[in-house]
Design an enzyme around this catalytic site. Structure first.
Site, PDB file in Angstrom:
ATOM      1  CE  LYS A  69      -4.180  -2.229   2.384  1.00  0.00           C
ATOM      2  NZ  LYS A  69      -5.119  -2.394   3.745  1.00  0.00           N
ATOM      3  CE1 TYR A 120      -9.599  -3.294   0.604  1.00  0.00           C
ATOM      4  CE2 TYR A 120      -8.571  -1.072  -0.187  1.00  0.00           C
ATOM      5  CZ  TYR A 120      -8.124  -2.684  -0.052  1.00  0.00           C
ATOM      6  OH  TYR A 120      -7.157  -2.928   0.424  1.00  0.00           O
ATOM      7  CG  ASN A 170      -3.632  -2.513   7.201  1.00  0.00           C
ATOM      8  OD1 ASN A 170      -3.726  -2.027   5.409  1.00  0.00           O
ATOM      9  ND2 ASN A 170      -4.443  -3.770   7.208  1.00  0.00           N
ATOM     10  CG  HIS A 209      -6.127  -6.098  -0.028  1.00  0.00           C
ATOM     11  ND1 HIS A 209      -7.065  -6.483   0.946  1.00  0.00           N
ATOM     12  CD2 HIS A 209      -5.702  -6.917  -1.187  1.00  0.00           C
ATOM     13  CE1 HIS A 209      -7.699  -6.971  -0.292  1.00  0.00           C
ATOM     14  NE2 HIS A 209      -6.534  -7.652  -0.919  1.00  0.00           N
ATOM     15  CD  GLU A 227      -8.839  -9.620  -3.308  1.00  0.00           C
ATOM     16  OE1 GLU A 227      -9.606  -8.946  -2.074  1.00  0.00           O
ATOM     17  OE2 GLU A 227      -7.242  -9.187  -3.004  1.00  0.00           O
TER      18      GLU A 227
END
Ligand code: CMP
Length: 142
Positions: free
Chosen positions: A10, A50, A113, A116, A127
């Site tokens: 990320k 998402y 965070n 993913h 995905e």
């Protein structure tokens, strides 16, 4: 079984300059990177990727964060890849992530965070298809 999973490094982790350190963890665990690209995700892409979280209170912040800078997206292949990758990442909330996991070491909050990973083989397929065409995936022949 040999599986594939989608991994995203990320914007926070790209900004921290730890792409290589995260790749090393994948490689040391026996996962093979069979596709990879850096891209700056559009708002539309982030909202679609998402989509399952659309009604959650953190959706807006999640989308804003994911488009705040470039990400690295990769397909990882290996034995039990989906669960193995989740073990390497650690819990979603870095405060709860086990020592030595990617999120414990590189993430600063549940919102930022670091990484993913797909949560199941079925979502992994969707995905992977979201980010990569078949021609962009390079299974190892040796
Ligand atoms: P990720 O695995 O990319 O999937 C959705 C993301 O939403 C998650 O990581 C977190 O970064 C973020 N998020 C923020 N708040 C929460 C929450 N309360 N529960 C789950 N995910 C959250």
């Amino acid at each position: 079984a040999i599986e594939r999973t989608l991994s995203i490094i990320k914007p926070d982790a790209v900004a921290k300059n730890v792409i290589g350190q995260i790749y090393s963890r994948f490689e040391q665990a026996g996962l093979k990177i069979i596709a990879a690209k850096m891209l700056h995700v559009s708002r539309e892409q982030a909202e679609a990727f998402y989509g399952v979280h659309r009604e959650r209170p953190f959706f807006g912040e999640l989308v804003d964060f994911m488009i705040s800078g470039p990400v690295m997206v990769q397909v990882l292949e290996g034995e039990n890849a989906v669960a193995l990758h989740r073990d390497l990442m650690g819990a979603t909330d870095p405060k709860k992530a086990a020592p030595g996991t990617i999120r414990a070491d590189f993430a600063s909050s549940i919102d930022e965070n670091a990484v993913h990973g797909s949560d199941a083989p079925e979502t992994a397929k969707a995905e992977i298809d979201f980010f990569f065409s078949a021609a962009e995936i390079c299974p190892r022949t040796r």
